[in-house]
Design a protein around this motif. Structure first.
Motif, PDB file in Angstrom:
ATOM      1  N   ILE A 244      82.317 -57.006  68.445  1.00 13.09           N
ATOM      2  CA  ILE A 244      83.324 -58.005  68.085  1.00 13.09           C
ATOM      3  C   ILE A 244      84.281 -57.446  67.030  1.00 13.09           C
ATOM      4  O   ILE A 244      85.503 -57.590  67.134  1.00 13.09           O
ATOM      5  CB  ILE A 244      82.645 -59.290  67.566  1.00 13.09           C
ATOM      6  N   THR A 245      83.727 -56.793  66.009  1.00 14.80           N
ATOM      7  CA  THR A 245      84.569 -56.218  64.943  1.00 14.80           C
ATOM      8  C   THR A 245      85.489 -55.131  65.501  1.00 14.80           C
ATOM      9  O   THR A 245      86.657 -55.040  65.111  1.00 14.80           O
ATOM     10  CB  THR A 245      83.686 -55.632  63.828  1.00 14.80           C
ATOM     11  N   LEU A 246      84.981 -54.316  66.412  1.00 16.87           N
ATOM     12  CA  LEU A 246      85.804 -53.292  67.056  1.00 16.87           C
ATOM     13  C   LEU A 246      86.969 -53.927  67.812  1.00 16.87           C
ATOM     14  O   LEU A 246      88.133 -53.508  67.665  1.00 16.87           O
ATOM     15  CB  LEU A 246      84.942 -52.465  68.007  1.00 16.87           C
ATOM     16  N   SER A 247      86.680 -54.938  68.616  1.00 18.20           N
ATOM     17  CA  SER A 247      87.720 -55.610  69.400  1.00 18.20           C
ATOM     18  C   SER A 247      88.737 -56.299  68.487  1.00 18.20           C
ATOM     19  O   SER A 247      89.951 -56.267  68.758  1.00 18.20           O
ATOM     20  CB  SER A 247      87.078 -56.635  70.342  1.00 18.20           C
ATOM     21  N   TYR A 248      88.257 -56.901  67.418  1.00 20.89           N
ATOM     22  CA  TYR A 248      89.151 -57.590  66.471  1.00 20.89           C
ATOM     23  C   TYR A 248      90.086 -56.594  65.802  1.00 20.89           C
ATOM     24  O   TYR A 248      91.292 -56.859  65.635  1.00 20.89           O
ATOM     25  CB  TYR A 248      88.287 -58.311  65.431  1.00 20.89           C
TER      26      TYR A 248
ATOM     27  N   VAL B 117      81.948 -55.722  76.631  1.00 26.97           N
ATOM     28  CA  VAL B 117      83.019 -54.763  76.341  1.00 26.97           C
ATOM     29  C   VAL B 117      84.224 -55.042  77.231  1.00 26.97           C
ATOM     30  O   VAL B 117      85.381 -55.033  76.775  1.00 26.97           O
ATOM     31  CB  VAL B 117      82.515 -53.315  76.544  1.00 26.97           C
ATOM     32  N   TYR B 118      83.959 -55.311  78.499  1.00 25.43           N
ATOM     33  CA  TYR B 118      85.065 -55.598  79.431  1.00 25.43           C
ATOM     34  C   TYR B 118      85.821 -56.858  79.005  1.00 25.43           C
ATOM     35  O   TYR B 118      87.057 -56.885  78.988  1.00 25.43           O
ATOM     36  CB  TYR B 118      84.511 -55.773  80.849  1.00 25.43           C
ATOM     37  N   ALA B 119      85.082 -57.902  78.642  1.00 26.22           N
ATOM     38  CA  ALA B 119      85.718 -59.175  78.291  1.00 26.22           C
ATOM     39  C   ALA B 119      86.493 -59.083  76.975  1.00 26.22           C
ATOM     40  O   ALA B 119      87.560 -59.692  76.832  1.00 26.22           O
ATOM     41  CB  ALA B 119      84.657 -60.269  78.202  1.00 26.22           C
ATOM     42  N   LEU B 120      85.987 -58.322  76.019  1.00 24.90           N
ATOM     43  CA  LEU B 120      86.616 -58.276  74.696  1.00 24.90           C
ATOM     44  C   LEU B 120      87.741 -57.257  74.580  1.00 24.90           C
ATOM     45  O   LEU B 120      88.724 -57.491  73.874  1.00 24.90           O
ATOM     46  CB  LEU B 120      85.548 -57.965  73.635  1.00 24.90           C
TER      47      LEU B 120
ATOM     48  N   LEU C  41      90.577 -63.016  79.013  1.00 18.72           N
ATOM     49  CA  LEU C  41      89.333 -63.789  79.034  1.00 18.72           C
ATOM     50  C   LEU C  41      89.009 -64.374  77.661  1.00 18.72           C
ATOM     51  O   LEU C  41      88.397 -65.438  77.557  1.00 18.72           O
ATOM     52  CB  LEU C  41      88.165 -62.899  79.495  1.00 18.72           C
ATOM     53  N   VAL C  42      89.419 -63.668  76.615  1.00 19.88           N
ATOM     54  CA  VAL C  42      89.181 -64.143  75.243  1.00 19.88           C
ATOM     55  C   VAL C  42      90.509 -64.096  74.495  1.00 19.88           C
ATOM     56  O   VAL C  42      91.023 -63.017  74.195  1.00 19.88           O
ATOM     57  CB  VAL C  42      88.132 -63.257  74.521  1.00 19.88           C
TER      58      VAL C  42
ATOM     59  N   THR D  21      90.223 -67.511  69.892  1.00 21.72           N
ATOM     60  CA  THR D  21      88.781 -67.364  70.120  1.00 21.72           C
ATOM     61  C   THR D  21      88.262 -66.086  69.480  1.00 21.72           C
ATOM     62  O   THR D  21      87.150 -66.049  68.940  1.00 21.72           O
ATOM     63  CB  THR D  21      88.485 -67.340  71.629  1.00 21.72           C
ATOM     64  N   MET D  22      89.095 -65.034  69.512  1.00 19.31           N
ATOM     65  CA  MET D  22      88.701 -63.767  68.902  1.00 19.31           C
ATOM     66  C   MET D  22      88.508 -63.927  67.400  1.00 19.31           C
ATOM     67  O   MET D  22      87.586 -63.341  66.815  1.00 19.31           O
ATOM     68  CB  MET D  22      89.775 -62.713  69.193  1.00 19.31           C
ATOM     69  N   ALA D  23      89.349 -64.736  66.782  1.00 18.83           N
ATOM     70  CA  ALA D  23      89.210 -64.979  65.346  1.00 18.83           C
ATOM     71  C   ALA D  23      87.907 -65.726  65.043  1.00 18.83           C
ATOM     72  O   ALA D  23      87.211 -65.419  64.064  1.00 18.83           O
ATOM     73  CB  ALA D  23      90.404 -65.779  64.832  1.00 18.83           C
ATOM     74  N   TYR D  24      87.574 -66.702  65.905  1.00 20.83           N
ATOM     75  CA  TYR D  24      86.305 -67.419  65.736  1.00 20.83           C
ATOM     76  C   TYR D  24      85.119 -66.470  65.906  1.00 20.83           C
ATOM     77  O   TYR D  24      84.128 -66.548  65.171  1.00 20.83           O
ATOM     78  CB  TYR D  24      86.198 -68.557  66.748  1.00 20.83           C
TER      79      TYR D  24
END
Length: 296
Positions: A106-110, A159-162, A168-169, A173-176
């Motif tokens: 999550i942190t990587l995607s953010y 990984v695919y979704a983020l 998809l996100v 939602t990513m912030a949450y």
């Protein structure tokens, strides 16, 4: 800074200036991309750390960030090798690594989505890959190969979704999720702390990984304060550092304690070998006993 400039850098300037002038142009370009042209000029060309204190803080932050990213490439390798060599997952909590993997992804995607400097989050990708390897090994050595395959499948889908399909996100939602990632990062340490306390030893847990993580989380607090104006990231690192202190303290406390697996095996042996008791009964047939009967 004045003391550093006058006592260390100024006397060395005649020797440092030829070295700086010999640095290849691509290296200068890389430094400019990291800290900007004014800071490059003040720190590298002029060799003056007092000219702009903000530049000095930024340079320290960038150096720490890159060091963390570099160290993260091998931080869990000792843990992986220890698991493989012992073929045991004693003292290592799968739940801890699974939660940490989720937090890191999550942190990587953010960080990627918000275009933060790579030096402030780059280690998350490298550590996540190693965490996945540790998780798979722990499950396999526990005889749960099907669960290991399911774990890898869930990680791949996440990984695919983020990262690869951002529809998809969405951003909100990513912030949450990032707010929850801080809680996940904290929660990921709790099962490992409990496992060590319950088993009375650190088992196959790697001391290198624990102390490296402690130093890295402390450094991340500094780099986040310097380069990223995001409280979600900062609070997560502060909480993670607090629990890493507990893990490091446990590692020191149980340093010479026997491995949990060894203690368990000793207990089983003791249970299987009953103590000898005298019943007073005479030996049964087949046993040779002394006799007083005279032979004719």
């Amino acid at each position: 800074m004045d003391l550093l400039q006058n006592s260390v850098i100024a006397p060395l300037q005649p020797y440092l200036e030829p070295i700086v002038s010999a640095i290849p142009e691509p290296v200068h370009d890389a430094v400019v991309s990291l800290i900007g042209k004014p800071c490059h000029s003040a720190l590298l060309l002029d060799l003056d750390v007092t000219k702009d204190p903000a530049c000095t803080s930024l340079a320290i932050s960038k150096a720490l960030g890159l060091a963390i990213v570099g160290a993260s490439a091998v931080v869990k390798i000792p843990q992986i090798l220890k698991l493989i060599s012992s073929r045991s997952s004693a003292g290592v909590s799968f739940v801890s690594y699974a939660l940490e993997t989720a937090s890191l992804l999550i942190t990587l995607s953010y960080g990627v989505r918000n275009q933060f400097p790579f030096s402030t989050y780059g280690e998350t990708a490298l550590i996540a890959v190693q965490d996945i390897a540790v998780g798979v090994l722990v499950l396999n050595y526990a005889g749960r190969s099907a669960a290991a395959a399911a774990f890898v499948a869930v990680v791949a889908a996440s990984v695919y979704a983020l990262l690869f399909d951002q529809t998809l996100v969405d951003a909100q939602t990513m912030a949450y999720l990032q707010a929850g990632a801080g809680a996940l990062g904290v929660a990921s340490k709790a099962p490992q702390i409990y496992t060590i306390w319950r088993e009375g030893g650190t088992g196959q847990l790697s001391a290198f990984a624990v102390f490296n993580y402690l130093a890295g989380s402390l450094s991340r607090i500094f780099t986040t304060l310097q380069e990223v104006d995001d409280k979600l990231i900062l609070y997560g690192f502060i909480a993670g550092f607090s629990l890493n202190v507990i893990l490091a303290t446990q590692m020191l406390w149980y340093w010479n304690a026997p491995a949990p697996k060894q203690k368990a095996s000793h207990t089983k042996v003791a249970e299987k070998v009953p103590s000898a008791k005298s019943t007073g009964a005479s030996p049964k047939g087949g046993a040779k006993t002394p006799t007083t009967r005279r032979r004719g």
